[in-house]
Design an enzyme around this catalytic site. Structure first.
Site, PDB file in Angstrom:
ATOM      1  N   GLY A  50      -2.646  -9.119 -50.210  1.00  0.00           N
ATOM      2  CA  GLY A  50      -2.542  -8.571 -48.482  1.00  0.00           C
ATOM      3  C   GLY A  50      -2.584  -7.095 -48.855  1.00  0.00           C
ATOM      4  O   GLY A  50      -3.557  -6.610 -47.319  1.00  0.00           O
ATOM      5  N   LEU A  80      -5.585 -16.474 -46.611  1.00  0.00           N
ATOM      6  CA  LEU A  80      -6.120 -16.235 -45.970  1.00  0.00           C
ATOM      7  C   LEU A  80      -5.671 -15.531 -44.927  1.00  0.00           C
ATOM      8  O   LEU A  80      -6.139 -14.869 -43.750  1.00  0.00           O
ATOM      9  CB  LEU A  80      -6.717 -16.992 -45.544  1.00  0.00           C
ATOM     10  CG  LEU A  80      -7.674 -18.082 -46.677  1.00  0.00           C
ATOM     11  CD1 LEU A  80      -9.435 -18.947 -46.735  1.00  0.00           C
ATOM     12  CD2 LEU A  80      -8.681 -17.009 -47.817  1.00  0.00           C
ATOM     13  N   GLN A  81      -4.747 -15.754 -44.398  1.00  0.00           N
ATOM     14  CA  GLN A  81      -3.693 -15.119 -43.115  1.00  0.00           C
ATOM     15  C   GLN A  81      -3.567 -14.255 -43.106  1.00  0.00           C
ATOM     16  O   GLN A  81      -3.276 -13.135 -42.360  1.00  0.00           O
ATOM     17  CB  GLN A  81      -2.734 -15.905 -43.420  1.00  0.00           C
ATOM     18  CG  GLN A  81      -1.253 -14.941 -41.994  1.00  0.00           C
ATOM     19  CD  GLN A  81      -0.035 -14.888 -42.754  1.00  0.00           C
ATOM     20  OE1 GLN A  81      -0.190 -13.765 -44.033  1.00  0.00           O
ATOM     21  NE2 GLN A  81       0.016 -14.261 -42.087  1.00  0.00           N
ATOM     22  N   ARG A  82      -3.674 -13.466 -44.957  1.00  0.00           N
ATOM     23  CA  ARG A  82      -3.660 -11.776 -44.428  1.00  0.00           C
ATOM     24  C   ARG A  82      -4.278 -11.061 -45.329  1.00  0.00           C
ATOM     25  O   ARG A  82      -4.891  -9.960 -45.357  1.00  0.00           O
ATOM     26  CB  ARG A  82      -1.920 -11.213 -44.782  1.00  0.00           C
ATOM     27  CG  ARG A  82      -1.555 -11.411 -46.036  1.00  0.00           C
ATOM     28  CD  ARG A  82       0.247 -12.087 -46.088  1.00  0.00           C
ATOM     29  NE  ARG A  82       0.598 -12.841 -47.498  1.00  0.00           N
ATOM     30  CZ  ARG A  82       0.296 -13.993 -48.058  1.00  0.00           C
ATOM     31  NH1 ARG A  82      -0.363 -14.912 -46.773  1.00  0.00           N
ATOM     32  NH2 ARG A  82       0.934 -14.410 -49.176  1.00  0.00           N
ATOM     33  N   LYS A  95      -9.112 -13.881 -58.039  1.00  0.00           N
ATOM     34  CA  LYS A  95      -8.875 -13.124 -56.413  1.00  0.00           C
ATOM     35  C   LYS A  95      -9.571 -12.240 -56.878  1.00  0.00           C
ATOM     36  O   LYS A  95     -10.566 -10.948 -56.080  1.00  0.00           O
ATOM     37  CB  LYS A  95      -7.845 -12.546 -56.316  1.00  0.00           C
ATOM     38  CG  LYS A  95      -6.874 -13.545 -55.645  1.00  0.00           C
ATOM     39  CD  LYS A  95      -5.538 -13.260 -55.586  1.00  0.00           C
ATOM     40  CE  LYS A  95      -4.304 -13.895 -54.764  1.00  0.00           C
ATOM     41  NZ  LYS A  95      -3.420 -13.410 -54.730  1.00  0.00           N
ATOM     42  N   ASP A 139       3.469  -7.637 -55.677  1.00  0.00           N
ATOM     43  CA  ASP A 139       4.529  -8.293 -54.654  1.00  0.00           C
ATOM     44  C   ASP A 139       5.192  -8.586 -55.237  1.00  0.00           C
ATOM     45  O   ASP A 139       6.486  -9.544 -54.257  1.00  0.00           O
ATOM     46  CB  ASP A 139       3.166  -9.265 -54.378  1.00  0.00           C
ATOM     47  CG  ASP A 139       2.929 -10.348 -55.171  1.00  0.00           C
ATOM     48  OD1 ASP A 139       3.163 -10.067 -56.549  1.00  0.00           O
ATOM     49  OD2 ASP A 139       2.438 -11.505 -55.394  1.00  0.00           O
ATOM     50  N   CYS A 201       7.276 -13.119 -49.692  1.00  0.00           N
ATOM     51  CA  CYS A 201       6.794 -13.556 -47.918  1.00  0.00           C
ATOM     52  C   CYS A 201       6.709 -14.882 -47.423  1.00  0.00           C
ATOM     53  O   CYS A 201       6.499 -15.275 -47.299  1.00  0.00           O
ATOM     54  CB  CYS A 201       5.633 -12.462 -48.159  1.00  0.00           C
ATOM     55  SG  CYS A 201       3.830 -13.235 -49.002  1.00  0.00           S
TER      56      CYS A 201
END
Length: 260
Positions: A50, A80-82, A95, A139, A201
């Site tokens: 993110g 993919l939301q962030r 990634k 994270d 998260c």
């Protein structure tokens, strides 16, 4: 007060890079010399999620010469939301591969060194060595502590941010800053005996747009440090409340200096 530039400039930019970055060249106080400093810079980014995603995009677009991107994970659909570095077609792929592709599409003169490894205490110094500065987009607090400790040993600035739900913090840690500036490290903000692992998260959620904002701020701090333009967040913590639309900054001092 601005800090001295972190990186010496390259002698000249290729003609196509001068044209691509001309909006930097006309910035007051920035100019071509700062752009040449970016071209000479090496930034290590821990995490391509993110926060790392927008940082990679912004720094490649800015014309940073070398980006070392460290992440052992593969793209998952909920990322993919962030995590704007990745696309649907990347699901299941490393990634770091997204970082290589996206940077090449933005800046042909930026070299991405993709490191598909998990950073831990035993390899942190080796993976981060040679970078002019480090951006932490990891994270977990355990990884953040390892990154911070390595940066303290290496003496390089650490551009640091964290996002949870609708809130974020951004700052710069540096164990060996230029003369006249107070060293500030992670333990000054989160003492080891008080720092616990925050909820993930996945458990509490995160506003995707906020990660883009914070990742861009991390990139901006890196640009300021590299070029010596502007006042970086060394000795200050920027606090963001996206739900209320508020940003504030508070001073951060060395705990050892305060004790003495």
């Amino acid at each position: 007060m601005p800090l001295p530039p972190l990186v010496a400039p390259v002698a000249a930019l290729p003609a196509d890079e001068r044209e691509r970055t001309q909006r930097h060249a006309v910035l007051r106080g920035f100019g071509e010399e700062s752009q040449r400093r970016l071209a000479a810079a090496h930034v290590a980014i821990v995490g391509a999620g993110g926060l790392g995603s927008p940082a990679v995009l912004a720094l490649a677009a800015a014309g940073v010469g070398i980006l070392t991107v460290i992440d052992d994970d593969a793209v998952d659909l909920p990322n993919l939301q962030r995590q704007v570095l990745h696309r649907l077609a990347d699901v299941g792929a490393p990634k770091v591969d997204s970082a290589v592709r996206a940077a090449a599409e933005l800046s042909p003169h930026t070299v991405v060194r993709a490191v598909r490894e998990r950073l831990y205490a035993g390899n942190a110094d080796a993976l981060l060595s040679g970078a002019d500065l480090v951006i932490d987009g990891s994270d977990t607090f355990a990884t953040r502590a390892v990154v911070a400790a390595a940066c303290e040993r290496l003496g390089v600035p650490l551009v640091w941010g964290v996002v949870q739900e609708f809130h974020a913090q951004v700052t710069v840690f540096w164990s060996r800053p230029p003369a006249g500036r107070e060293p500030v490290v992670l333990a000054d903000l989160h003492p080891p005996d008080q720092a616990g692992e925050a909820p993930s998260c996945a458990a509490v959620g995160v506003l995707g747009a906020l990660t883009m904002q914070v990742g861009s701020l991390l990139a901006a701090e890196a640009v300021k440090l590299i070029t010596g333009v502007g006042e970086p967040l060394l000795g200050r913590v920027l606090l963001i409340d996206a739900l209320q639309g508020r940003t504030t900054d508070v001073p951060l001092h060395s705990a050892s200096a305060a004790a003495s």
